[in-house]
Design a protein around this motif. Structure first.
Motif, PDB file in Angstrom:
ATOM      1  N   ILE A 279      45.149 -57.264 -89.943  1.00 11.28           N
ATOM      2  CA  ILE A 279      44.065 -58.253 -89.926  1.00 11.28           C
ATOM      3  C   ILE A 279      42.847 -57.713 -90.662  1.00 11.28           C
ATOM      4  CG2 ILE A 279      42.344 -59.379 -88.446  1.00 11.28           C
ATOM      5  CD1 ILE A 279      44.571 -59.747 -86.368  1.00 11.28           C
ATOM      6  N   HIS A 280      42.463 -56.480 -90.377  1.00 11.44           N
ATOM      7  CA  HIS A 280      41.233 -55.921 -90.945  1.00 11.44           C
ATOM      8  C   HIS A 280      41.436 -55.395 -92.362  1.00 11.44           C
ATOM      9  CE1 HIS A 280      40.327 -56.226 -86.680  1.00 11.44           C
ATOM     10  NE2 HIS A 280      39.080 -56.306 -87.065  1.00 11.44           N
ATOM     11  N   PHE A 281      42.652 -54.963 -92.667  1.00  9.74           N
ATOM     12  CA  PHE A 281      42.956 -54.545 -94.029  1.00  9.74           C
ATOM     13  C   PHE A 281      42.810 -55.731 -94.979  1.00  9.74           C
ATOM     14  CE2 PHE A 281      46.108 -53.696 -97.433  1.00  9.74           C
ATOM     15  CZ  PHE A 281      45.545 -52.546 -97.954  1.00  9.74           C
ATOM     16  N   LEU A 282      43.320 -56.883 -94.583  1.00  6.35           N
ATOM     17  CA  LEU A 282      43.197 -58.082 -95.407  1.00  6.35           C
ATOM     18  C   LEU A 282      41.744 -58.542 -95.501  1.00  6.35           C
ATOM     19  CD1 LEU A 282      46.318 -60.136 -94.231  1.00  6.35           C
ATOM     20  CD2 LEU A 282      46.041 -58.876 -96.363  1.00  6.35           C
ATOM     21  N   TRP A 283      41.025 -58.488 -94.373  1.00  7.47           N
ATOM     22  CA  TRP A 283      39.626 -58.917 -94.360  1.00  7.47           C
ATOM     23  C   TRP A 283      38.799 -58.080 -95.332  1.00  7.47           C
ATOM     24  CZ3 TRP A 283      36.624 -62.643 -94.102  1.00  7.47           C
ATOM     25  CH2 TRP A 283      36.630 -63.595 -93.100  1.00  7.47           C
ATOM     26  N   TRP A 284      39.096 -56.788 -95.451  1.00  7.79           N
ATOM     27  CA  TRP A 284      38.312 -55.924 -96.331  1.00  7.79           C
ATOM     28  C   TRP A 284      38.418 -56.381 -97.785  1.00  7.79           C
ATOM     29  CZ3 TRP A 284      38.854 -52.063-100.184  1.00  7.79           C
ATOM     30  CH2 TRP A 284      37.718 -51.286-100.373  1.00  7.79           C
ATOM     31  N   PHE A 285      39.512 -57.056 -98.105  1.00  8.15           N
ATOM     32  CA  PHE A 285      39.677 -57.602 -99.450  1.00  8.15           C
ATOM     33  C   PHE A 285      39.092 -59.015 -99.568  1.00  8.15           C
ATOM     34  CE2 PHE A 285      42.905 -54.299 -99.427  1.00  8.15           C
ATOM     35  CZ  PHE A 285      42.786 -53.758-100.707  1.00  8.15           C
ATOM     36  N   GLY A 286      38.420 -59.464 -98.517  1.00  7.42           N
ATOM     37  CA  GLY A 286      37.810 -60.791 -98.552  1.00  7.42           C
ATOM     38  C   GLY A 286      38.756 -61.904 -98.190  1.00  7.42           C
ATOM     39  N   ILE A 287      39.946 -61.562 -97.670  1.00  6.90           N
ATOM     40  CA  ILE A 287      40.950 -62.551 -97.283  1.00  6.90           C
ATOM     41  C   ILE A 287      40.931 -62.685 -95.764  1.00  6.90           C
ATOM     42  CG2 ILE A 287      43.419 -63.082 -97.281  1.00  6.90           C
ATOM     43  CD1 ILE A 287      43.547 -61.270 -99.842  1.00  6.90           C
ATOM     44  N   HIS A 288      40.911 -63.910 -95.267  1.00  5.58           N
ATOM     45  CA  HIS A 288      40.778 -64.143 -93.825  1.00  5.58           C
ATOM     46  C   HIS A 288      42.016 -63.650 -93.092  1.00  5.58           C
ATOM     47  CE1 HIS A 288      39.509 -65.819 -90.094  1.00  5.58           C
ATOM     48  NE2 HIS A 288      38.522 -66.518 -90.630  1.00  5.58           N
ATOM     49  N   GLY A 289      42.032 -62.348 -92.801  1.00  5.89           N
ATOM     50  CA  GLY A 289      43.191 -61.734 -92.169  1.00  5.89           C
ATOM     51  C   GLY A 289      43.525 -62.313 -90.816  1.00  5.89           C
ATOM     52  N   ALA A 290      42.496 -62.660 -90.035  1.00  6.91           N
ATOM     53  CA  ALA A 290      42.735 -63.184 -88.687  1.00  6.91           C
ATOM     54  C   ALA A 290      43.520 -64.486 -88.735  1.00  6.91           C
ATOM     55  CB  ALA A 290      41.402 -63.384 -87.972  1.00  6.91           C
ATOM     56  N   THR A 291      43.172 -65.361 -89.672  1.00  6.58           N
ATOM     57  CA  THR A 291      43.858 -66.645 -89.781  1.00  6.58           C
ATOM     58  C   THR A 291      45.297 -66.468 -90.240  1.00  6.58           C
ATOM     59  OG1 THR A 291      41.796 -67.812 -90.266  1.00  6.58           O
ATOM     60  CG2 THR A 291      43.838 -68.891 -90.920  1.00  6.58           C
ATOM     61  N   ILE A 292      45.490 -65.616 -91.246  1.00  8.78           N
ATOM     62  CA  ILE A 292      46.830 -65.430 -91.801  1.00  8.78           C
ATOM     63  C   ILE A 292      47.766 -64.771 -90.789  1.00  8.78           C
ATOM     64  CG2 ILE A 292      48.169 -64.226 -93.563  1.00  8.78           C
ATOM     65  CD1 ILE A 292      45.757 -64.541 -95.427  1.00  8.78           C
ATOM     66  N   ILE A 293      47.355 -63.634 -90.230  1.00  9.76           N
ATOM     67  CA  ILE A 293      48.230 -62.891 -89.323  1.00  9.76           C
ATOM     68  C   ILE A 293      48.451 -63.658 -88.019  1.00  9.76           C
ATOM     69  CG2 ILE A 293      48.565 -60.724 -88.083  1.00  9.76           C
ATOM     70  CD1 ILE A 293      48.739 -60.501 -91.119  1.00  9.76           C
ATOM     71  N   SER A 294      47.392 -64.297 -87.502  1.00 11.93           N
ATOM     72  CA  SER A 294      47.546 -65.031 -86.241  1.00 11.93           C
ATOM     73  C   SER A 294      48.498 -66.209 -86.378  1.00 11.93           C
ATOM     74  CB  SER A 294      46.179 -65.512 -85.730  1.00 11.93           C
ATOM     75  OG  SER A 294      45.625 -66.490 -86.586  1.00 11.93           O
ATOM     76  N   SER A 295      48.608 -66.745 -87.591  1.00 12.08           N
ATOM     77  CA  SER A 295      49.538 -67.851 -87.809  1.00 12.08           C
ATOM     78  C   SER A 295      50.968 -67.438 -87.483  1.00 12.08           C
ATOM     79  CB  SER A 295      49.458 -68.327 -89.262  1.00 12.08           C
ATOM     80  OG  SER A 295      48.175 -68.802 -89.571  1.00 12.08           O
ATOM     81  N   PHE A 296      51.267 -66.151 -87.694  1.00  2.43           N
ATOM     82  CA  PHE A 296      52.624 -65.660 -87.460  1.00  2.43           C
ATOM     83  C   PHE A 296      52.826 -65.158 -86.038  1.00  2.43           C
ATOM     84  CE2 PHE A 296      52.127 -65.492 -92.042  1.00  2.43           C
ATOM     85  CZ  PHE A 296      53.309 -66.079 -92.474  1.00  2.43           C
ATOM     86  N   TYR A 297      51.762 -64.627 -85.417  1.00  2.00           N
ATOM     87  CA  TYR A 297      51.988 -64.134 -84.059  1.00  2.00           C
ATOM     88  C   TYR A 297      51.662 -65.169 -82.978  1.00  2.00           C
ATOM     89  CZ  TYR A 297      46.940 -62.863 -83.443  1.00  2.00           C
ATOM     90  OH  TYR A 297      45.567 -62.872 -83.330  1.00  2.00           O
ATOM     91  N   THR A 298      51.119 -66.318 -83.355  1.00  2.00           N
ATOM     92  CA  THR A 298      50.795 -67.356 -82.369  1.00  2.00           C
ATOM     93  C   THR A 298      51.998 -67.765 -81.518  1.00  2.00           C
ATOM     94  OG1 THR A 298      48.891 -68.223 -83.586  1.00  2.00           O
ATOM     95  CG2 THR A 298      49.966 -69.721 -82.052  1.00  2.00           C
ATOM     96  N   PRO A 299      53.191 -67.998 -82.128  1.00  2.00           N
ATOM     97  CA  PRO A 299      54.341 -68.342 -81.271  1.00  2.00           C
ATOM     98  C   PRO A 299      54.645 -67.266 -80.233  1.00  2.00           C
ATOM     99  CG  PRO A 299      54.843 -68.795 -83.568  1.00  2.00           C
ATOM    100  CD  PRO A 299      53.537 -68.053 -83.553  1.00  2.00           C
ATOM    101  N   ILE A 300      54.428 -66.002 -80.594  1.00  2.00           N
ATOM    102  CA  ILE A 300      54.722 -64.898 -79.684  1.00  2.00           C
ATOM    103  C   ILE A 300      53.757 -64.889 -78.508  1.00  2.00           C
ATOM    104  CG2 ILE A 300      54.796 -62.384 -79.459  1.00  2.00           C
ATOM    105  CD1 ILE A 300      55.688 -62.270 -82.391  1.00  2.00           C
ATOM    106  N   VAL A 301      52.453 -64.969 -78.793  1.00  2.00           N
ATOM    107  CA  VAL A 301      51.477 -64.879 -77.701  1.00  2.00           C
ATOM    108  C   VAL A 301      51.542 -66.091 -76.783  1.00  2.00           C
ATOM    109  CG1 VAL A 301      49.876 -63.332 -78.882  1.00  2.00           C
ATOM    110  CG2 VAL A 301      49.633 -65.795 -79.213  1.00  2.00           C
ATOM    111  N   LEU A 302      51.869 -67.247 -77.335  1.00  2.00           N
ATOM    112  CA  LEU A 302      51.994 -68.430 -76.491  1.00  2.00           C
ATOM    113  C   LEU A 302      53.209 -68.329 -75.576  1.00  2.00           C
ATOM    114  CD1 LEU A 302      51.078 -71.265 -79.036  1.00  2.00           C
ATOM    115  CD2 LEU A 302      49.658 -70.386 -77.170  1.00  2.00           C
ATOM    116  N   ALA A 303      54.329 -67.861 -76.134  1.00  2.00           N
ATOM    117  CA  ALA A 303      55.544 -67.686 -75.318  1.00  2.00           C
ATOM    118  C   ALA A 303      55.318 -66.628 -74.247  1.00  2.00           C
ATOM    119  CB  ALA A 303      56.715 -67.300 -76.219  1.00  2.00           C
ATOM    120  N   ASN A 304      54.651 -65.532 -74.619  1.00  2.00           N
ATOM    121  CA  ASN A 304      54.385 -64.466 -73.646  1.00  2.00           C
ATOM    122  C   ASN A 304      53.436 -64.930 -72.544  1.00  2.00           C
ATOM    123  OD1 ASN A 304      56.029 -62.718 -75.003  1.00  2.00           O
ATOM    124  ND2 ASN A 304      54.388 -61.557 -75.974  1.00  2.00           N
TER     125      ASN A 304
END
Length: 456
Positions: free
Chosen positions: A267-292
């Motif tokens: 998340i933070h590696f992407l953000w350092w390049f100016g890319i919204h890392g939180a939005t991108i990475i959370s899109s993939f882990y959202t199914p996991i955290v919701l199921a958990n």
């Protein structure tokens, strides 16, 4: 000198290459549709969390006499609260994957100029998804519904149910829903591109024409999904069980301390390049955290559930910058940092920190890369071990991401311990930030003083 120039060129080239590749990935049709799906479940999960907390108020507030007062008043409606919870968290697979299917179809419609109807695609997905929901077996030369009435496994007419509703359409079915949604869109797109559709005269109303134009694609979706499911049933499994294997594997990795830290780093590696890392990475882990989170409510013990990031890790925004922002306002000597702190101080309490990321700046700033990555990792470690060692209750609800420090932790765990843990995590993050931001403040102060002297 030449070596230094070469290193700068290599660094700039790497930044440009990295930004281009990640930007291309983030802009892909699949990822954009996933992002839309992630946004769609926010309201549903928060509504479900509110009514879940209403159910467990006596556990959250263990005050003498409160449990009895609750039982004689609000406690009469706990089953109603459970129904509302089931109507949100209990259908998350349909909401998440349904939105993905609709958005994915719309993107193809607009970018490939195809005669696709996103709403028809959504309905075809619903049909395909429910083909995978019943549990079937090949027995005595025919397909039969699974029946089980044990306490731990209630299946009637092939449908596994619990107090949370039909199991396979809840959060645990999100990954299956995504695959079925992707397959639905690709079949629909293929049939339309090859003109496999019933075309009606121009005088026919649009609603009627659309229903007939999706008839052949709908048949194709039903046949393909049914055949795939049937082939798997012959060998003793089905689509849901097969797709749950990789989902469960990835979920188990993400729930480990090192898997969790990798997610924070990305998340933070992407953000350092100016890319919204939180939005991108959370899109993939959202199914996991919701199921958990849904599993935690039923007795499981996952840390990576709900929204642990905004509750315990990135308090103040990506980089866990709340404590650092307070320091900027109260202690910074540099005019630039102090003014940025003033602009950021209010948003920081709601986990919003774009003014800091682009104004400090943190993006592309080599001097602040280390604390930007290490501070949330440090707070993440504290949060992870506090919950997994049961010092703090597990996460059972998803709080709105802008919820202020302490309150977010309380809502996530339905416990005052969660609120205290959030404050501790923010403090730990600031301890990491302090030497770096203090040094950066001195550097900028010196530059400001030199510029001031040049005026005279």
């Amino acid at each position: 000198m030449k070596r230094g120039v070469d290193l700068m060129k290599i660094s700039d080239s790497f930044k440009e290459s990295m930004t281009e590749k990640v930007g291309k990935f983030a802009g892909s049709r699949f990822v954009r549709a996933i992002m839309d799906a992630g946004y769609s479940v926010i309201a549903f999960s928060i509504i479900g969390a509110v009514f879940l907390i209403l159910q467990i108020l006596p556990q959250a507030f263990q005050i003498p006499g409160f449990a009895e007062l609750y039982a004689n008043t609000v406690g009469h409606f706990t089953n109603l609260f459970q129904v509302i919870y089931n109507s949100t968290m209990g259908i998350l697979a349909l909401v998440f994957a349904g939105t993905f299917t609709y958005s994915y179809t719309k993107i193809y419609q607009e970018e490939e100029h195809l005669n696709l109807n996103p709403l028809s695609s959504l309905f075809m997905f619903m049909m395909a998804m429910f083909i995978t929901v019943p549990q079937l077996v090949w027995k005595n030369g025919s397909v039969e519904f699974v029946q089980s009435l044990s306490k731990t496994n209630i299946i009637g007419g092939g449908y596994a149910v619990s107090t949370s509703g039909v199991t396979r359409i809840a959060a645990v079915g999100i990954f299956t829903g995504l695959v079925v949604g992707w397959l639905t869109v690709q079949i629909y797109r293929f049939t339309i591109k090859h003109n496999w559709a019933i075309k009606m005269p121009a005088a026919v109303p649009a609603g009627v024409a659309n229903s007939f134009s999706s008839l052949i694609p709908g048949f194709c979706v039903a046949i393909v999904v049914s055949l795939l499911n049937m082939l798997l049933i012959f060998v003793g499994t089905d689509i849901f069980k097969v797709l749950y294997i990789p989902f469960s594997f990835i979920s188990n990795i993400a729930d480990t301390w090192w898997g969790f830290l990798v997610i924070i780093f990305l998340i933070h590696f992407l953000w350092w390049f100016g890319i919204h890392g939180a939005t991108i990475i959370s899109s993939f882990y959202t199914p996991i955290v919701l199921a958990n989170m849904a599993s935690n409510k039923l007795g499981a013990d996952h840390f990576f559930a709900g929204d642990p990031m905004n509750a315990f890790v990135i308090i103040g925004g990506s980089g866990a910058t709340l404590g650092m922002t307070i320091w900027l306002v109260s202690r910074a000597k540099s005019i630039q940092l102090r003014e940025i702190g003033k602009a950021e101080i209010v948003p920081a309490f709601f986990n919003i920190n774009e003014p800091i990321l682009f104004g400090l700046p943190i993006v592309y700033n080599v001097q602040l890369f280390i604390p930007f990555v290490l501070a949330p990792i440090a707070s993440g470690i504290v949060g992870y071990f506090a919950v997994t060692t049961h010092l703090v209750d597990k996460i059972i609800a998803q709080q709105p991401w802008p919820t202020p420090i302490g309150l977010g932790g309380f809502m996530a765990t339905a416990s005052w311990k969660g609120g205290i843990l959030a404050i501790i995590c923010a403090t730990v993050a600031f301890v990491v930030w302090y030497p770096f931001i203090r040094h950066y403040d001195r550097v900028l102060l010196k530059q400001e003083q030199e510029q001031e002297q040049k005026k005279y």
